[in-house]
Scaffold this active site. Structure first.
Site, PDB file in Angstrom:
ATOM      1  N   ASP A 204       0.851  -1.187   0.000  1.00  0.00           N
ATOM      2  CA  ASP A 204       0.000   0.000   0.000  1.00  0.00           C
ATOM      3  C   ASP A 204       0.888   1.238   0.000  1.00  0.00           C
ATOM      4  O   ASP A 204       2.111   1.128  -0.035  1.00  0.00           O
ATOM      5  CB  ASP A 204      -0.942  -0.011   1.218  1.00  0.00           C
ATOM      6  CG  ASP A 204      -0.189   0.184   2.538  1.00  0.00           C
ATOM      7  OD1 ASP A 204       1.052   0.277   2.542  1.00  0.00           O
ATOM      8  OD2 ASP A 204      -0.859   0.258   3.572  1.00  0.00           O
ATOM      9  N   ASP A 206       1.366   4.770   2.302  1.00  0.00           N
ATOM     10  CA  ASP A 206       0.955   5.374   3.575  1.00  0.00           C
ATOM     11  C   ASP A 206       1.343   6.851   3.632  1.00  0.00           C
ATOM     12  O   ASP A 206       2.478   7.207   3.309  1.00  0.00           O
ATOM     13  CB  ASP A 206       1.651   4.646   4.738  1.00  0.00           C
ATOM     14  CG  ASP A 206       1.448   3.141   4.688  1.00  0.00           C
ATOM     15  OD1 ASP A 206       0.317   2.698   4.969  1.00  0.00           O
ATOM     16  OD2 ASP A 206       2.410   2.411   4.367  1.00  0.00           O
ATOM     17  N   ASP A 290      -3.376   4.564   2.644  1.00  0.00           N
ATOM     18  CA  ASP A 290      -3.757   4.947   4.005  1.00  0.00           C
ATOM     19  C   ASP A 290      -3.422   6.404   4.234  1.00  0.00           C
ATOM     20  O   ASP A 290      -2.293   6.829   4.003  1.00  0.00           O
ATOM     21  CB  ASP A 290      -2.963   4.115   5.037  1.00  0.00           C
ATOM     22  CG  ASP A 290      -3.624   2.800   5.375  1.00  0.00           C
ATOM     23  OD1 ASP A 290      -4.671   2.494   4.765  1.00  0.00           O
ATOM     24  OD2 ASP A 290      -3.101   2.089   6.241  1.00  0.00           O
TER      25      ASP A 290
HETATM   26  N1  DCP Z   1       1.015   0.901  11.530  1.00  0.00           N
HETATM   27  C1  DCP Z   1       0.484   1.217  12.755  1.00  0.00           C
HETATM   28  N2  DCP Z   1      -0.810   0.925  13.052  1.00  0.00           N
HETATM   29  C2  DCP Z   1      -1.579   0.299  12.151  1.00  0.00           C
HETATM   30  C3  DCP Z   1      -1.063  -0.036  10.889  1.00  0.00           C
HETATM   31  C4  DCP Z   1       0.260   0.280  10.600  1.00  0.00           C
HETATM   32  O1  DCP Z   1       1.181   1.761  13.590  1.00  0.00           O
HETATM   33  N3  DCP Z   1      -2.841   0.005  12.476  1.00  0.00           N
HETATM   34  C5  DCP Z   1       2.398   1.269  11.239  1.00  0.00           C
HETATM   35  C6  DCP Z   1       3.356   0.140  11.311  1.00  0.00           C
HETATM   36  C7  DCP Z   1       3.853  -0.036   9.933  1.00  0.00           C
HETATM   37  C8  DCP Z   1       3.481   1.228   9.206  1.00  0.00           C
HETATM   38  O2  DCP Z   1       2.463   1.825   9.972  1.00  0.00           O
HETATM   39  O3  DCP Z   1       5.223  -0.192   9.966  1.00  0.00           O
HETATM   40  C9  DCP Z   1       3.032   0.993   7.829  1.00  0.00           C
HETATM   41  O4  DCP Z   1       2.145  -0.114   7.774  1.00  0.00           O
HETATM   42  P1  DCP Z   1       2.093  -1.069   6.531  1.00  0.00           P
HETATM   43  O5  DCP Z   1       1.246  -2.237   6.901  1.00  0.00           O
HETATM   44  O6  DCP Z   1       1.670  -0.309   5.326  1.00  0.00           O
HETATM   45  O7  DCP Z   1       3.596  -1.607   6.404  1.00  0.00           O
HETATM   46  P2  DCP Z   1       4.767  -1.151   5.463  1.00  0.00           P
HETATM   47  O8  DCP Z   1       4.442   0.128   4.792  1.00  0.00           O
HETATM   48  O9  DCP Z   1       5.976  -1.200   6.294  1.00  0.00           O
HETATM   49  O10 DCP Z   1       4.866  -2.329   4.422  1.00  0.00           O
HETATM   50  P3  DCP Z   1       4.161  -2.479   2.993  1.00  0.00           P
HETATM   51  O11 DCP Z   1       5.252  -2.217   2.012  1.00  0.00           O
HETATM   52  O12 DCP Z   1       3.710  -3.896   2.949  1.00  0.00           O
HETATM   53  O13 DCP Z   1       3.049  -1.517   2.885  1.00  0.00           O
HETATM   54 MG    MG Z   2       2.702   0.418   3.680  1.00  0.00          MG
END
Ligand code: DCP
Ligand code: MG
Length: 366
Positions: A204, A206, A290
């Site tokens: 995704d 963010d 997000d």
């Molecule tokens: N996060 C959080 N609370 C949530 C969801 C996420 O604190 N309910 C934080 C932890 C993650 C970051 O936000 O490290 C981003 O979430 P992602 O699931 O999008 O993870 P990544 O961006 O690191 O990986 P991806 O490349 O799969 O999107």
């Molecule tokens: Mg992400």
């Protein structure tokens, strides 16, 4: 031991937040195997096991070179009996039977397919599997009533399970910046998550949105979302209001009804260049995005909390709690010994409060 062995032995600190973990992984075969077991545990409601495998994988990701023998791992933290057995099997036989049988298992495959639907968690997937639903076709034929998120997830299943590229993340950043500038000049947009850590693809995109004047971020989310919707950029959206309120008596007190820190889960419709030679007529793809809005006073904490990786975040909080008697969240840092909050306007200050060396985003890929 010979001198030669000493040179090849590794040493790493035990918390992932004390280490620098770049995207360069010299032990991808081993970490992929351990990550698969972690994923299987997480999907099977075995969080503790999942974390143990994640920690073991993270230690291997932090090593400066490939592991060639078990003796090199002597004294390393977070490598439990189970993880060591998996590593040993792969080093000796090229593969681990447990990993391969998990990968091939109908149950695991079904859990992956079903939780691959946006809006479907492991509990729902497990319930459907018990009814004999293992595939999207079976789910569609089952007549189950899906909620709005799940309907969108099923509709855009292929797109949402195709990795988002950096170029696509940049294109979406442009759109989000346009939206924010249009509704709130002066507000700021920051790309967070994996792309801030330098990842080349993600599941995704963010974003963290704030305004340099405290309070001016209120109501921002609904305006941004309305603009995006009116311009046809949204295939799905759901805003959740976050009711965090800093208390003067510590974080244990329940939050009041004052709403701040909103989050919006969306599915973007992103225009796509036609791939050369492609027969496709669809000129766009769906992308999970997000959006999070933070007041400027909490921005550093929100930025640190949303940059990840998930394990790095977990380890930061564990370090804070176990080593410093502090509680870290994406809103604040509370010092239980001093019974007060620590202010911070940058990530660097938060690391300093925690007694940690600063780790830049590109080295938080634990
Ligand atoms: N996060 C959080 N609370 C949530 C969801 C996420 O604190 N309910 C934080 C932890 C993650 C970051 O936000 O490290 C981003 O979430 P992602 O699931 O999008 O993870 P990544 O961006 O690191 O990986 P991806 O490349 O799969 O999107
Ligand atoms: Mg992400």
């Amino acid at each position: 031991l010979f001198q030669w062995d000493y040179e090849l032995m590794f040493s790493v600190p035990s918390y992932a937040c004390q280490r620098r973990t770049t995207l360069e992984n010299h032990n991808a075969v081993l970490t992929d195997a351990l990550s698969l077991l972690a994923e299987n545990a997480e999907l099977s409601d075995q969080e503790g096991r999942g974390v143990a495998f994640r920690r073991a994988a993270a230690v291997l990701k932090a090593l400066p070179g490939p592991v060639t023998g078990l003796t090199q791992l002597r004294g390393l933290p977070c490598l439990g009996e189970h993880s060591l057995r998996v590593i040993k099997d792969i080093l000796e036989n090229g593969a681990s039977d447990e990993v391969e049988s998990t990968r091939q298992s109908e149950h695991f495959k079904a859990l992956k397919v079903l939780t691959g639907i946006f809006g479907v968690g492991p509990k729902t997937a497990e319930r459907w599997i018990r009814e004999g639903i293992h595939s999207l076709i079976q789910l569609r034929e089952s007549g189950h009533t899906l909620n709005r998120a799940q309907q969108a997830g099923l509709l855009h299943y292929d797109d949402l399970n195709r990795p988002v590229t950096r170029a696509e993340a940049d294109a979406i950043t442009e759109v989000v910046v346009r939206a924010v500038v249009a509704v709130a000049p002066g507000a700021e947009v920051t790309l967070t998550g994996g792309f801030r850590r330098g990842k080349l693809t993600g599941h995704d995109v963010d974003f963290l949105i704030t305004h340099p004047e405290e309070g001016r971020e209120e109501g921002l989310m609904s305006k941004v979302v309305s603009w995006l919707r009116s311009q046809g950029f949204l295939l799905y959206e759901k805003t959740t209001r976050n009711s965090y309120l800093e208390s003067t008596e510590g974080p244990a007190r329940p939050a009041s009804n004052m709403d701040r820190f909103e989050r919006c889960l969306t599915i973007f419709k992103l225009d796509e260049d036609q791939r050369p030679g492609s027969e496709e007529t669809k000129l766009w793809r769906a992308v999970r995005v997000d959006l999070v809005v933070s007041p400027i006073s909490q921005f550093a904490f929100a930025l640190l909390g949303w940059t990840g990786s998930k394990l790095f975040e977990r380890e930061l909080r564990r370090w804070a709690g176990h080593e410093k008697a502090m509680s870290l969240s994406s809103h604040a840092l509370y010092d239980n010994n001093q019974s007060r909050y620590h202010r911070a306007t940058s990530e660097e200050e938060i690391f300093a409060h925690l007694g940690l060396e600063f780790v830049p985003p590109s080295e938080r890929n634990a």
